[in-house]
Design a protein around this motif. Sequence first.
Motif, PDB file in Angstrom:
ATOM      1  N   PHE A 154       0.832  -1.214   0.000  1.00  0.00           N
ATOM      2  CA  PHE A 154       0.000   0.000   0.000  1.00  0.00           C
ATOM      3  C   PHE A 154       0.864   1.262   0.000  1.00  0.00           C
ATOM      4  N   GLY A 155       1.941   1.209  -0.786  1.00  0.00           N
ATOM      5  CA  GLY A 155       2.739   2.393  -1.028  1.00  0.00           C
ATOM      6  C   GLY A 155       3.725   2.760   0.052  1.00  0.00           C
ATOM      7  N   VAL A 156       4.014   1.838   0.984  1.00  0.00           N
ATOM      8  CA  VAL A 156       4.939   2.108   2.082  1.00  0.00           C
ATOM      9  C   VAL A 156       6.230   1.321   1.845  1.00  0.00           C
ATOM     10  N   PRO A 157       7.402   1.968   1.925  1.00  0.00           N
ATOM     11  CA  PRO A 157       8.659   1.275   1.617  1.00  0.00           C
ATOM     12  C   PRO A 157       9.178   0.418   2.768  1.00  0.00           C
ATOM     13  N   GLN A 158       8.343  -0.479   3.254  1.00  0.00           N
ATOM     14  CA  GLN A 158       8.684  -1.225   4.461  1.00  0.00           C
ATOM     15  C   GLN A 158       7.990  -2.582   4.498  1.00  0.00           C
ATOM     16  N   LEU A 159       8.690  -3.576   5.041  1.00  0.00           N
ATOM     17  CA  LEU A 159       8.081  -4.870   5.318  1.00  0.00           C
ATOM     18  C   LEU A 159       7.382  -4.746   6.676  1.00  0.00           C
ATOM     19  N   PHE A 184       4.358  -0.374  -3.303  1.00  0.00           N
ATOM     20  CA  PHE A 184       5.393   0.657  -3.354  1.00  0.00           C
ATOM     21  C   PHE A 184       6.350   0.331  -4.491  1.00  0.00           C
ATOM     22  N   ILE A 185       6.605   1.294  -5.338  1.00  0.00           N
ATOM     23  CA  ILE A 185       7.545   1.133  -6.439  1.00  0.00           C
ATOM     24  C   ILE A 185       8.782   1.959  -6.114  1.00  0.00           C
ATOM     25  N   GLY A 186       9.833   1.298  -5.713  1.00  0.00           N
ATOM     26  CA  GLY A 186      11.046   2.009  -5.350  1.00  0.00           C
ATOM     27  C   GLY A 186      11.821   1.251  -4.293  1.00  0.00           C
ATOM     28  N   THR A 187      12.726   1.936  -3.637  1.00  0.00           N
ATOM     29  CA  THR A 187      13.606   1.344  -2.636  1.00  0.00           C
ATOM     30  C   THR A 187      13.735   2.303  -1.459  1.00  0.00           C
ATOM     31  N   VAL A 188      14.438   1.848  -0.438  1.00  0.00           N
ATOM     32  CA  VAL A 188      14.755   2.741   0.686  1.00  0.00           C
ATOM     33  C   VAL A 188      15.548   3.940   0.172  1.00  0.00           C
ATOM     34  N   GLY A 189      16.461   3.667  -0.754  1.00  0.00           N
ATOM     35  CA  GLY A 189      17.269   4.755  -1.304  1.00  0.00           C
ATOM     36  C   GLY A 189      16.446   5.800  -2.016  1.00  0.00           C
ATOM     37  N   SER A 190      15.524   5.355  -2.869  1.00  0.00           N
ATOM     38  CA  SER A 190      14.705   6.329  -3.596  1.00  0.00           C
ATOM     39  C   SER A 190      13.749   7.057  -2.661  1.00  0.00           C
ATOM     40  N   ALA A 191      13.299   6.381  -1.591  1.00  0.00           N
ATOM     41  CA  ALA A 191      12.365   6.998  -0.651  1.00  0.00           C
ATOM     42  C   ALA A 191      13.041   8.059   0.220  1.00  0.00           C
ATOM     43  N   LEU A 192      14.339   7.862   0.510  1.00  0.00           N
ATOM     44  CA  LEU A 192      14.994   8.739   1.488  1.00  0.00           C
ATOM     45  C   LEU A 192      16.095   9.619   0.910  1.00  0.00           C
ATOM     46  N   GLN A 275       7.619   4.940   7.458  1.00  0.00           N
ATOM     47  CA  GLN A 275       6.307   4.544   7.978  1.00  0.00           C
ATOM     48  C   GLN A 275       5.159   5.099   7.138  1.00  0.00           C
ATOM     49  N   GLY A 276       5.457   5.929   6.145  1.00  0.00           N
ATOM     50  CA  GLY A 276       4.402   6.418   5.271  1.00  0.00           C
ATOM     51  C   GLY A 276       4.025   7.866   5.456  1.00  0.00           C
ATOM     52  N   TRP A 277       4.694   8.554   6.392  1.00  0.00           N
ATOM     53  CA  TRP A 277       4.444   9.977   6.580  1.00  0.00           C
ATOM     54  C   TRP A 277       5.353  10.800   5.672  1.00  0.00           C
ATOM     55  N   GLY A 278       4.871  11.926   5.204  1.00  0.00           N
ATOM     56  CA  GLY A 278       5.713  12.924   4.571  1.00  0.00           C
ATOM     57  C   GLY A 278       6.094  12.698   3.127  1.00  0.00           C
ATOM     58  N   ALA A 279       5.678  11.605   2.512  1.00  0.00           N
ATOM     59  CA  ALA A 279       6.035  11.384   1.120  1.00  0.00           C
ATOM     60  C   ALA A 279       5.328  12.371   0.197  1.00  0.00           C
ATOM     61  N   SER A 280       4.203  12.920   0.638  1.00  0.00           N
ATOM     62  CA  SER A 280       3.455  13.943  -0.098  1.00  0.00           C
ATOM     63  C   SER A 280       2.844  14.885   0.932  1.00  0.00           C
ATOM     64  N   PRO A 281       2.434  16.083   0.528  1.00  0.00           N
ATOM     65  CA  PRO A 281       1.908  17.060   1.496  1.00  0.00           C
ATOM     66  C   PRO A 281       0.738  16.554   2.332  1.00  0.00           C
ATOM     67  N   GLU A 282      -0.113  15.724   1.753  1.00  0.00           N
ATOM     68  CA  GLU A 282      -1.273  15.255   2.519  1.00  0.00           C
ATOM     69  C   GLU A 282      -0.871  14.346   3.678  1.00  0.00           C
ATOM     70  N   TYR A 283       0.341  13.793   3.625  1.00  0.00           N
ATOM     71  CA  TYR A 283       0.832  12.943   4.709  1.00  0.00           C
ATOM     72  C   TYR A 283       1.804  13.694   5.625  1.00  0.00           C
ATOM     73  N   ALA A 284       1.784  15.013   5.586  1.00  0.00           N
ATOM     74  CA  ALA A 284       2.629  15.807   6.475  1.00  0.00           C
ATOM     75  C   ALA A 284       2.181  15.635   7.923  1.00  0.00           C
ATOM     76  N   ALA A 301       3.543   3.061  15.331  1.00  0.00           N
ATOM     77  CA  ALA A 301       2.356   3.520  14.606  1.00  0.00           C
ATOM     78  C   ALA A 301       1.886   2.548  13.524  1.00  0.00           C
ATOM     79  N   PHE A 302       0.641   2.746  13.131  1.00  0.00           N
ATOM     80  CA  PHE A 302       0.033   2.073  11.985  1.00  0.00           C
ATOM     81  C   PHE A 302       0.302   2.968  10.776  1.00  0.00           C
ATOM     82  N   PRO A 303       0.978   2.491   9.727  1.00  0.00           N
ATOM     83  CA  PRO A 303       1.290   3.363   8.593  1.00  0.00           C
ATOM     84  C   PRO A 303       0.045   4.036   8.017  1.00  0.00           C
ATOM     85  N   PRO A 304       0.053   5.353   7.917  1.00  0.00           N
ATOM     86  CA  PRO A 304      -1.142   6.072   7.447  1.00  0.00           C
ATOM     87  C   PRO A 304      -1.690   5.594   6.097  1.00  0.00           C
ATOM     88  N   PRO A 305      -0.850   5.274   5.086  1.00  0.00           N
ATOM     89  CA  PRO A 305      -1.423   4.817   3.821  1.00  0.00           C
ATOM     90  C   PRO A 305      -2.202   3.502   3.945  1.00  0.00           C
TER      91      PRO A 305
END
Length: 420
Positions: A154-159, A184-192, A275-284, A301-305
């Motif tokens: 569900f779009g979160v870069p985490q197991l 999620f399409i990407g890696t820890v590197g692309s996410a951070l 954890q899914g926060w901050g990737a876009s403004p709505e998750y700020a 926490a429970f990942p917001p996405p």
Amino acid sequence: MSALSVVEICAGAGGQALGLELAGFEHRLAVELDENAAATLRFNRPEWEVRVGDVADSSVWNPSEYADELSLLAGGVPCPPFSIAGKQLGTGDERDLFAWAVELAGKMQPRAVLLENVRGLSMPRFAAYRQHVKDRLAELGYWSDWKLLEARDFGVPQLRPRFILVALRSEDARYFSWPKPTPFIGTVGSALADLMGERGWRGVSAWAKRASGIAPTIVGGSKKHGGADLGPTRARKAWAALGVDGIGVADEAPGPDIPEAFTPKLTTEMIARIQGWGASPEYAWTFTGRKTTRARQIGNAFPPPVARAVGGAIAAALRHEGAGSECVETEESTAHDPVYLALKGSAEPMTAQQVIRAAGGTMSEPEFARRMADIGRDFELDVVGEGSERTYAIGAFRGFVGQENHVRHAAFNVARSKIS
């Protein structure tokens, strides 16, 4: 769209809260034990009513005041009673509130219930516990289903597997379906990469290429342990393979004077992104408090996405969107523990062989003994006789469901300063 109301228990620092808000729910109340997490909730949503304290304490809040036409009762009740990393005490853990939350739903009568927990609750150890919850919800008039969802789907870069319970009234349940994955399409590197390079570290590009996988599960830990880090030894090894130092949490990203070959630590902002926060403004979202408390809030926490995806599916069902269909209950979704069901359904004590036959006839006696040992940890058992003549009868559920004289209260008060 008309607003849907939610009361959230064990709300934490707002992962589920933000996800449900984005799914169309308006909070009537959030209840949280940890003062630091509650402070974060209040900082981000000052208009919400947030109560701080033991959610099962009637002096903290009165459920009847929030029960009128409630759309959803939601919560991330404590995980340690079921955690694979812990002792899996279930009802023997003073933090266990899962069955209590089901009884709370019976009192508040929301149209829907959403409870999330760790993968351990899905294991055979808790089959009878799950059966009790499923059966009790049916008695209260709810259709229910459990599902293990992965955050990375569900779009979160985490197991991060989470075991989710959804319950709805029959008139709404026919419109419910579990959300479809949006991996999620990407890696820890692309996410951070943007956060890791925000202070000009020249090694960020090489690091991002090395960090080419998905993050292991972020942990929050508890007040029983020390400062912030990324988990036990196995998790740290997984982080090391991604080019991250998992021992401790950094105050800031590496600067331009740091060698390119440096192995960085994550900041709390980076952990929140995982954890899914901050990737876009709505998750700020802003986390308050010192670094250790911020890391603990994020990790628990429970990942917001994920919350948004499940909340959206519940909202669609409550609005009767789509054509709807009959709620088909399969044996897999209804019969979590055939041994428990056999004992519960018998008016008379049963021998081991009688139970085995009633449970399908495929279980060996050693397997039966293991199941009875698990059941006996969460339910009273009446065992009489010896050998092949020994009989078994199931008794009361041991767990806390709101009893004023339950041993949970004394144990909770003793351990309260270490509970998070």
